[in-house]
Enzyme design. Sequence first.
Site, PDB file in Angstrom:
ATOM      1  N   SER A 106       0.821  -1.207   0.000  1.00 40.50           N
ATOM      2  CA  SER A 106       0.000   0.000   0.000  1.00 40.50           C
ATOM      3  C   SER A 106       0.853   1.254   0.000  1.00 40.50           C
ATOM      4  O   SER A 106       0.338   2.345  -0.180  1.00 40.50           O
ATOM      5  CB  SER A 106      -0.938   0.001   1.202  1.00 40.50           C
ATOM      6  OG  SER A 106      -0.256  -0.432   2.342  1.00 40.50           O
ATOM      7  N   HIS A 127      -3.108  -3.137  -5.995  1.00 43.18           N
ATOM      8  CA  HIS A 127      -3.452  -2.848  -4.601  1.00 43.18           C
ATOM      9  C   HIS A 127      -4.948  -2.992  -4.348  1.00 43.18           C
ATOM     10  O   HIS A 127      -5.759  -2.244  -4.894  1.00 43.18           O
ATOM     11  CB  HIS A 127      -2.975  -1.424  -4.236  1.00 43.18           C
ATOM     12  CG  HIS A 127      -3.206  -1.080  -2.813  1.00 43.18           C
ATOM     13  ND1 HIS A 127      -3.616   0.153  -2.388  1.00 43.18           N
ATOM     14  CD2 HIS A 127      -3.089  -1.840  -1.695  1.00 43.18           C
ATOM     15  CE1 HIS A 127      -3.736   0.149  -1.082  1.00 43.18           C
ATOM     16  NE2 HIS A 127      -3.434  -1.040  -0.633  1.00 43.18           N
ATOM     17  N   GLU A 139      -6.142  -0.631  -7.282  1.00 42.12           N
ATOM     18  CA  GLU A 139      -5.226   0.324  -7.913  1.00 42.12           C
ATOM     19  C   GLU A 139      -4.206  -0.467  -8.723  1.00 42.12           C
ATOM     20  O   GLU A 139      -3.558  -1.369  -8.189  1.00 42.12           O
ATOM     21  CB  GLU A 139      -4.511   1.167  -6.851  1.00 42.12           C
ATOM     22  CG  GLU A 139      -5.435   2.145  -6.142  1.00 42.12           C
ATOM     23  CD  GLU A 139      -4.747   2.908  -5.015  1.00 42.12           C
ATOM     24  OE1 GLU A 139      -4.930   4.132  -4.947  1.00 42.12           O
ATOM     25  OE2 GLU A 139      -4.044   2.286  -4.196  1.00 42.12           O
ATOM     26  N   ASN A 177      -4.390   5.871  -0.498  1.00 38.64           N
ATOM     27  CA  ASN A 177      -3.723   6.109   0.791  1.00 38.64           C
ATOM     28  C   ASN A 177      -3.085   7.490   0.872  1.00 38.64           C
ATOM     29  O   ASN A 177      -2.912   8.038   1.956  1.00 38.64           O
ATOM     30  CB  ASN A 177      -2.689   5.020   1.080  1.00 38.64           C
ATOM     31  CG  ASN A 177      -3.347   3.777   1.644  1.00 38.64           C
ATOM     32  OD1 ASN A 177      -4.481   3.844   2.127  1.00 38.64           O
ATOM     33  ND2 ASN A 177      -2.685   2.654   1.581  1.00 38.64           N
TER      34      ASN A 177
HETATM   35  N1  CAA Z   1     -15.778 -10.775   3.512  1.00 36.49           N
HETATM   36  C1  CAA Z   1     -16.838 -10.954   2.692  1.00 36.49           C
HETATM   37  N2  CAA Z   1     -17.974 -10.208   2.762  1.00 36.49           N
HETATM   38  C2  CAA Z   1     -18.024  -9.278   3.735  1.00 36.49           C
HETATM   39  C3  CAA Z   1     -16.967  -9.045   4.630  1.00 36.49           C
HETATM   40  C4  CAA Z   1     -15.804  -9.838   4.493  1.00 36.49           C
HETATM   41  N3  CAA Z   1     -14.741  -9.673   5.286  1.00 36.49           N
HETATM   42  N4  CAA Z   1     -17.324  -8.029   5.477  1.00 36.49           N
HETATM   43  C5  CAA Z   1     -18.554  -7.656   5.114  1.00 36.49           C
HETATM   44  N5  CAA Z   1     -18.981  -8.397   4.048  1.00 36.49           N
HETATM   45  C6  CAA Z   1     -20.246  -8.268   3.325  1.00 36.49           C
HETATM   46  C7  CAA Z   1     -21.411  -8.738   4.167  1.00 36.49           C
HETATM   47  O1  CAA Z   1     -21.643 -10.109   3.992  1.00 36.49           O
HETATM   48  C8  CAA Z   1     -22.556  -7.904   3.610  1.00 36.49           C
HETATM   49  O2  CAA Z   1     -23.045  -8.464   2.399  1.00 36.49           O
HETATM   50  P1  CAA Z   1     -24.622  -8.333   2.004  1.00 36.49           P
HETATM   51  O3  CAA Z   1     -24.951  -6.875   2.058  1.00 36.49           O
HETATM   52  O4  CAA Z   1     -24.682  -8.898   0.610  1.00 36.49           O
HETATM   53  O5  CAA Z   1     -25.335  -9.152   3.023  1.00 36.49           O
HETATM   54  C9  CAA Z   1     -21.891  -6.580   3.223  1.00 36.49           C
HETATM   55  O6  CAA Z   1     -20.482  -6.872   3.079  1.00 36.49           O
HETATM   56  C10 CAA Z   1     -22.083  -5.526   4.281  1.00 36.49           C
HETATM   57  O7  CAA Z   1     -21.582  -6.039   5.511  1.00 36.49           O
HETATM   58  P2  CAA Z   1     -22.263  -5.846   6.931  1.00 36.49           P
HETATM   59  O8  CAA Z   1     -23.753  -5.675   6.759  1.00 36.49           O
HETATM   60  O9  CAA Z   1     -21.776  -6.898   7.856  1.00 36.49           O
HETATM   61  O10 CAA Z   1     -21.618  -4.530   7.523  1.00 36.49           O
HETATM   62  P3  CAA Z   1     -21.563  -3.083   6.952  1.00 36.49           P
HETATM   63  O11 CAA Z   1     -22.742  -2.709   6.117  1.00 36.49           O
HETATM   64  O12 CAA Z   1     -21.239  -2.276   8.148  1.00 36.49           O
HETATM   65  O13 CAA Z   1     -20.287  -3.108   5.950  1.00 36.49           O
HETATM   66  C11 CAA Z   1     -18.005  -2.854   5.494  1.00 36.49           C
HETATM   67  C12 CAA Z   1     -19.046  -3.537   6.369  1.00 36.49           C
HETATM   68  C13 CAA Z   1     -18.161  -3.335   4.041  1.00 36.49           C
HETATM   69  C14 CAA Z   1     -16.642  -3.256   6.039  1.00 36.49           C
HETATM   70  C15 CAA Z   1     -18.258  -1.296   5.542  1.00 36.49           C
HETATM   71  O14 CAA Z   1     -18.311  -0.870   6.893  1.00 36.49           O
HETATM   72  C16 CAA Z   1     -17.217  -0.485   4.823  1.00 36.49           C
HETATM   73  O15 CAA Z   1     -17.272  -0.323   3.612  1.00 36.49           O
HETATM   74  N6  CAA Z   1     -16.248   0.057   5.587  1.00 36.49           N
HETATM   75  C17 CAA Z   1     -15.144   0.847   5.048  1.00 36.49           C
HETATM   76  C18 CAA Z   1     -14.070  -0.074   4.512  1.00 36.49           C
HETATM   77  C19 CAA Z   1     -12.934   0.669   3.945  1.00 36.49           C
HETATM   78  O16 CAA Z   1     -12.826   1.895   3.962  1.00 36.49           O
HETATM   79  N7  CAA Z   1     -11.966  -0.088   3.415  1.00 36.49           N
HETATM   80  C20 CAA Z   1     -10.719   0.443   2.934  1.00 36.49           C
HETATM   81  C21 CAA Z   1      -9.702   0.352   3.995  1.00 36.49           C
HETATM   82  S1  CAA Z   1      -8.161   1.003   3.479  1.00 36.49           S
HETATM   83  C22 CAA Z   1      -7.397  -0.305   2.754  1.00 36.49           C
HETATM   84  O17 CAA Z   1      -7.821  -1.401   2.774  1.00 36.49           O
HETATM   85  C23 CAA Z   1      -6.166  -0.001   2.032  1.00 36.49           C
HETATM   86  C24 CAA Z   1      -4.930   0.112   2.764  1.00 36.49           C
HETATM   87  O18 CAA Z   1      -3.888  -0.009   2.136  1.00 36.49           O
HETATM   88  C25 CAA Z   1      -4.825   0.450   4.189  1.00 36.49           C
END
Ligand code: CAA
Length: 277
Positions: A106, A127, A139, A177
Site C-alpha cells: 500500500s 493494490h 489500484e 492512501n
Molecule cells: N468478507 C466478505 N464479505 C463481507 C466481509 C468480508 N470480510 N465483510 C462484510 N462483508 C459483506 C457482508 O456479507 C454484507 O453483504 P450483504 O450486504 O450482501 O449481506 C456486506 O459486506 C455488508 O456487511 P455488513 O452488513 O456486515 O456490515 P456493513 O454494512 O457495516 O459493511 C463494510 C461492512 C463493508 C466493512 C463497511 O463498513 C465499509 O465499507 N467500511 C469501510 C471499509 C474501507 O474503507 N476499506 C478500505 C480500507 S483502506 C485499505 O484497505 C487499504 C490500505 O492499504 C490500508
Amino acid sequence: MGSGIAEVCAKAGYETFVREVDEKALDGGRRRIENSLSKAIERGKLTAADGEAIRKRLRFSSSFAEIFSSDLVIEAIVESLSAKCEVFEALDKSCAPHAIFCSNTSSLAIAEMAAATARPDRFAGLHFFNPVPVMKLVEVVRAIGTSEETVARVTAFARSLGKEPIAARDNSGFVVNRLLVPFLLDAIRAHEQGVGSLEDIDTGMKLGCAHPMGPFELLDYVGLDTVYAIAEIMFAEYREARFAPPPLLKRMVIAGRFGRKTGRGFYEYDERGDRRR
Ligand code: CAA
C-alpha cells in the site's frame, strides 16, 4: 488480505495457489476463506455447487514450489521492503519468464521491488482494499519500468475479478492512501487536541459525510500497526508533516493495541471481532 485476494481469484475461475509462511498461517487463511464461502452459501449469494468448485480451485502450501508454474503472482506479505524483495528475488529465479509479478503493497515503491528481479517490465502494483471480497476498487500501479502490455494485462485481470481498476503512479500511497492516511492521522491529532470524543468524531464523519465507518473504526479495522507502518513509509518519502504518525498512534502500537485483530485499539472487541465498547 491474502486470503481475500485468493478468494476473489478462485471465485473468478482461476486456479489459485496460496503460499503462507507456515501451517498455522495457512490454517488461518483457509478458515477465513471457508467462513466467507459458507456465509455466502447460507445467504443464498452462492450455490453449494459453486462453493465446491471454488474450494477445488484453491490449493494451499507452505512451499513456493506450487507457484512456479503460475502466470501471475500476487504478493501480500508484511509491509517490509527487504522481506518483499527477498521473496521476489527467489521467485524470479524459478517462475516462468512470461509470469507477471504484482505486489499488493500500500505504500512501498514498486520500482524497488521490481529492481530485485530481472523482469521490471513484467512487474506492477495491484493494490486491493479491505475487505477484499466486498471493496470494488483495485489500484493498478505502473512503475518506471512496467511495460504497456503488463499494465494492460493486469488491468484486464483486475476487471476479470469483478473489480474496478484505477491507474496510479508509483508514488508512496498511490491514489487512495495518499488521501486516506493524512485524514486518519488528522483524526487522531484532532482527538489528541480535544476536538471531540472518539465516538463523536466517528459519528460526525459517518452522518456528516456518509462514510461507512468513522476514522477510529476504520483505523481499528485496518490495524494500527499497519497504518503506523504506512505512515512511516509515506513520511520518509514525502517529508511532509501531514504523513507523520502522531505520538498517540506510536504509543498504541508499542502497547500492542493494534485494533480488532488484538481485541483492543481505539475501541475494544470480543473474540469474534465484534465491538464491545
Ligand atoms: N468478507 C466478505 N464479505 C463481507 C466481509 C468480508 N470480510 N465483510 C462484510 N462483508 C459483506 C457482508 O456479507 C454484507 O453483504 P450483504 O450486504 O450482501 O449481506 C456486506 O459486506 C455488508 O456487511 P455488513 O452488513 O456486515 O456490515 P456493513 O454494512 O457495516 O459493511 C463494510 C461492512 C463493508 C466493512 C463497511 O463498513 C465499509 O465499507 N467500511 C469501510 C471499509 C474501507 O474503507 N476499506 C478500505 C480500507 S483502506 C485499505 O484497505 C487499504 C490500505 O492499504 C490500508
